[in-house]
Design an enzyme around this catalytic site. Structure first.
Site, PDB file in Angstrom:
ATOM      1  N   LYS A  30      48.498  34.717-122.494  1.00 49.06           N
ATOM      2  CA  LYS A  30      49.965  35.288-121.719  1.00 49.06           C
ATOM      3  C   LYS A  30      49.895  36.517-121.930  1.00 49.06           C
ATOM      4  O   LYS A  30      50.399  37.217-120.952  1.00 49.06           O
ATOM      5  CB  LYS A  30      51.033  34.672-122.557  1.00 49.06           C
ATOM      6  N   LYS A  49      45.119  23.642-116.592  1.00 47.38           N
ATOM      7  CA  LYS A  49      46.261  23.007-116.637  1.00 47.38           C
ATOM      8  C   LYS A  49      47.386  23.185-115.866  1.00 47.38           C
ATOM      9  O   LYS A  49      47.626  24.243-115.304  1.00 47.38           O
ATOM     10  CB  LYS A  49      47.004  22.873-118.176  1.00 47.38           C
ATOM     11  N   LYS A  98      53.703  26.283-115.336  1.00 47.17           N
ATOM     12  CA  LYS A  98      55.094  27.100-114.502  1.00 47.17           C
ATOM     13  C   LYS A  98      54.596  28.447-114.008  1.00 47.17           C
ATOM     14  O   LYS A  98      54.737  28.900-113.099  1.00 47.17           O
ATOM     15  CB  LYS A  98      56.141  26.799-115.138  1.00 47.17           C
TER      16      LYS A  98
HETATM   17  N1  AQP Z   1      49.917  20.671-118.099  1.00 46.53           N
HETATM   18  C1  AQP Z   1      50.309  19.911-118.910  1.00 46.53           C
HETATM   19  N2  AQP Z   1      49.776  18.696-119.397  1.00 46.53           N
HETATM   20  C2  AQP Z   1      50.439  18.148-120.537  1.00 46.53           C
HETATM   21  N3  AQP Z   1      51.281  18.617-121.205  1.00 46.53           N
HETATM   22  C3  AQP Z   1      51.795  19.974-120.898  1.00 46.53           C
HETATM   23  N4  AQP Z   1      52.955  20.861-121.550  1.00 46.53           N
HETATM   24  C4  AQP Z   1      53.082  21.762-120.748  1.00 46.53           C
HETATM   25  N5  AQP Z   1      51.984  21.712-119.684  1.00 46.53           N
HETATM   26  C5  AQP Z   1      51.370  20.484-119.738  1.00 46.53           C
HETATM   27  C6  AQP Z   1      53.632  20.263-122.809  1.00 46.53           C
HETATM   28  O1  AQP Z   1      55.117  20.324-122.357  1.00 46.53           O
HETATM   29  C7  AQP Z   1      55.692  20.566-123.499  1.00 46.53           C
HETATM   30  C8  AQP Z   1      56.689  21.530-123.033  1.00 46.53           C
HETATM   31  O2  AQP Z   1      56.313  22.961-123.217  1.00 46.53           O
HETATM   32  P1  AQP Z   1      56.705  24.307-123.083  1.00 46.53           P
HETATM   33  O3  AQP Z   1      58.271  24.267-123.086  1.00 46.53           O
HETATM   34  O4  AQP Z   1      56.297  25.331-124.035  1.00 46.53           O
HETATM   35  O5  AQP Z   1      56.252  24.642-121.884  1.00 46.53           O
HETATM   36  P2  AQP Z   1      55.239  25.458-121.422  1.00 46.53           P
HETATM   37  O6  AQP Z   1      53.852  25.214-122.396  1.00 46.53           O
HETATM   38  O7  AQP Z   1      55.557  26.887-121.772  1.00 46.53           O
HETATM   39  O8  AQP Z   1      54.962  25.014-120.275  1.00 46.53           O
HETATM   40  P3  AQP Z   1      53.817  25.657-119.196  1.00 46.53           P
HETATM   41  O9  AQP Z   1      54.079  25.328-117.862  1.00 46.53           O
HETATM   42  O10 AQP Z   1      52.666  25.647-119.724  1.00 46.53           O
HETATM   43  O11 AQP Z   1      54.077  27.367-119.241  1.00 46.53           O
HETATM   44  P4  AQP Z   1      53.455  28.515-119.205  1.00 46.53           P
HETATM   45  O12 AQP Z   1      53.100  28.515-117.856  1.00 46.53           O
HETATM   46  O13 AQP Z   1      54.583  29.259-119.412  1.00 46.53           O
HETATM   47  O14 AQP Z   1      52.374  28.472-120.380  1.00 46.53           O
HETATM   48  C9  AQP Z   1      54.692  20.929-124.704  1.00 46.53           C
HETATM   49  O15 AQP Z   1      54.674  20.170-125.526  1.00 46.53           O
HETATM   50  C10 AQP Z   1      53.522  21.112-123.839  1.00 46.53           C
HETATM   51  O16 AQP Z   1      52.409  20.918-124.632  1.00 46.53           O
END
Ligand code: AQP
Length: 332
Positions: free
Chosen positions: A112, A195, A198
């Site tokens: 990130k 993966k 967002k």
């Molecule tokens: N692609 C994925 N497959 C399975 N699990 C996923 N999680 C996120 N992406 C996947 C799981 O969602 C939960 C919430 O995560 P978060 O609120 O921390 O969201 P995140 O990980 O920030 O979501 P993103 O989309 O992955 O955000 P960015 O792009 O900012 O990194 C967690 O349990 C996560 O494992």
């Protein structure tokens, strides 16, 4: 009952299909068998810039989606992280127990911060996994239901729990990650080797639950597959089709083997069209339920207030023990 704890960020507004299948779906199941604590992690959200109005709206929106997904406040404790000040307090203690090099090895931070550039990266983003450690240890959680991308942070949690227990006295439960293999990683529909996320996914590869279902259906129909024609699960050689089979299988509670049989001799087009329909059928009532919870913010806020009260009882007890073990003079 064993205890579980997990959280989700309110940053993007809508949850995406990866969040739901990788994490939230398990949360709903676990409230039946575990003493479950789930939170909207607004403290984590501000590790990147947030518009205040949007953050407030998105926090309520996240809670509404969790209820719409099936969390029941009678069966679990649902709250907002900033309502329980012990998170920040134990977070500080954990900062002081973590090596700088150890924190620097967290791959999610590396990814990130590389994307954002050094100037825009905050110290908060760097210490994010350590706050996450505090989130989990405060509740003495036995297990943490998350997607695969969070495994390293759970390892850090275990290390720090053990470190504190050894340095002072047995205090924290050392938690296990709870990662359901089949849905541990949902992939981007346009690039099935990364993966779904967002921040990293292209709009066409990311399925947001609150988007117009017709637009999401289109994304399934134009998902990237391969030049072969056989519908078969093979994550290594056929990542696109395998991802679609995983999603289909989970949303319909049908085994992948059964789907392979059903689609034997049929083309990718049939699979994609059917999956688009399965998704729309599932997401339409989900969206309606989310709207209903949002339409009644007073009830929503009171659910969250009750959750915070329950959470604080547990968190305050852990923090008091920690402060005592460290050698802080009690406030009388
Ligand atoms: N692609 C994925 N497959 C399975 N699990 C996923 N999680 C996120 N992406 C996947 C799981 O969602 C939960 C919430 O995560 P978060 O609120 O921390 O969201 P995140 O990980 O920030 O979501 P993103 O989309 O992955 O955000 P960015 O792009 O900012 O990194 C967690 O349990 C996560 O494992």
């Amino acid at each position: 009952r064993p205890r579980v704890l997990s959280g989700i960020q309110p940053t993007a507004g809508s949850f995406h299909l990866g969040n739901y299948l990788g994490a939230v779906r398990q949360w709903v199941a676990l409230q039946e068998t575990h003493d479950a604590f789930y939170m909207v992690v607004d403290l984590h959200a501000i590790t990147v810039p947030q518009d205040p109005k949007e953050l407030r709206a998105n926090t309520r929106l996240a809670a509404a989606q969790l209820l719409a997904a099936g969390l029941d406040p009678e069966r679990c404790t649902l709250f907002v992280q900033s309502h329980v000040p012990e998170h920040a307090q134990l977070g500080w203690v954990m900062n002081c127990l973590t090596g700088f090099g150890e924190a620097s090895r967290m791959t999610q931070f590396k990814d990130k911060s590389a994307k954002q550039g050094a100037e825009r990266t905050t110290v908060g983003l760097f210490t994010y996994p350590i706050l996450q450690v505090a989130d989990i240890l405060l509740y003495q959680a036995d297990a943490v239901p998350v997607g695969e991308d969070q495994r390293q942070h759970i390892e850090l949690t275990r290390d720090l729990a053990e470190r504190f227990n050894t340095r002072y006295a047995p205090t924290f439960t050392v938690p296990e990650p709870y990662i359901v293999k089949e849905t541990a990683r949902i992939y981007d529909l346009q690039d099935p080797t990364v993966k779904m996320s967002k921040s990293a996914s292209s709009p066409k590869g990311l399925v947001n639950l609150l988007d117009d279902p017709k637009a999401s259906a289109k994304k399934f129909k134009s998902a990237v597959t391969d030049t072969d024609t056989v519908i078969r699960y093979d994550a290594e050689n056929k990542p696109g089709v395998s991802n679609l089979l995983t999603i289909y299988s989970t949303l319909t509670a049908t085994s992948v083997a059964e789907l392979e049989e059903r689609y034997a001799g049929k083309g990718y087009g049939a699979l994609k069209t059917d999956l688009a329909e399965v998704f729309v059928d599932w997401v339409t009532p989900f969206r309606a339920r989310t709207e209903e919870y949002l339409d009644d913010p007073e009830t929503l806020d009171s659910v969250l207030a009750k959750g915070a009260e329950k959470a604080r009882t547990v968190a305050a007890e852990t923090l008091a023990t920690v402060y005592d073990r460290i050698g802080f003079v009690p406030a009388k």
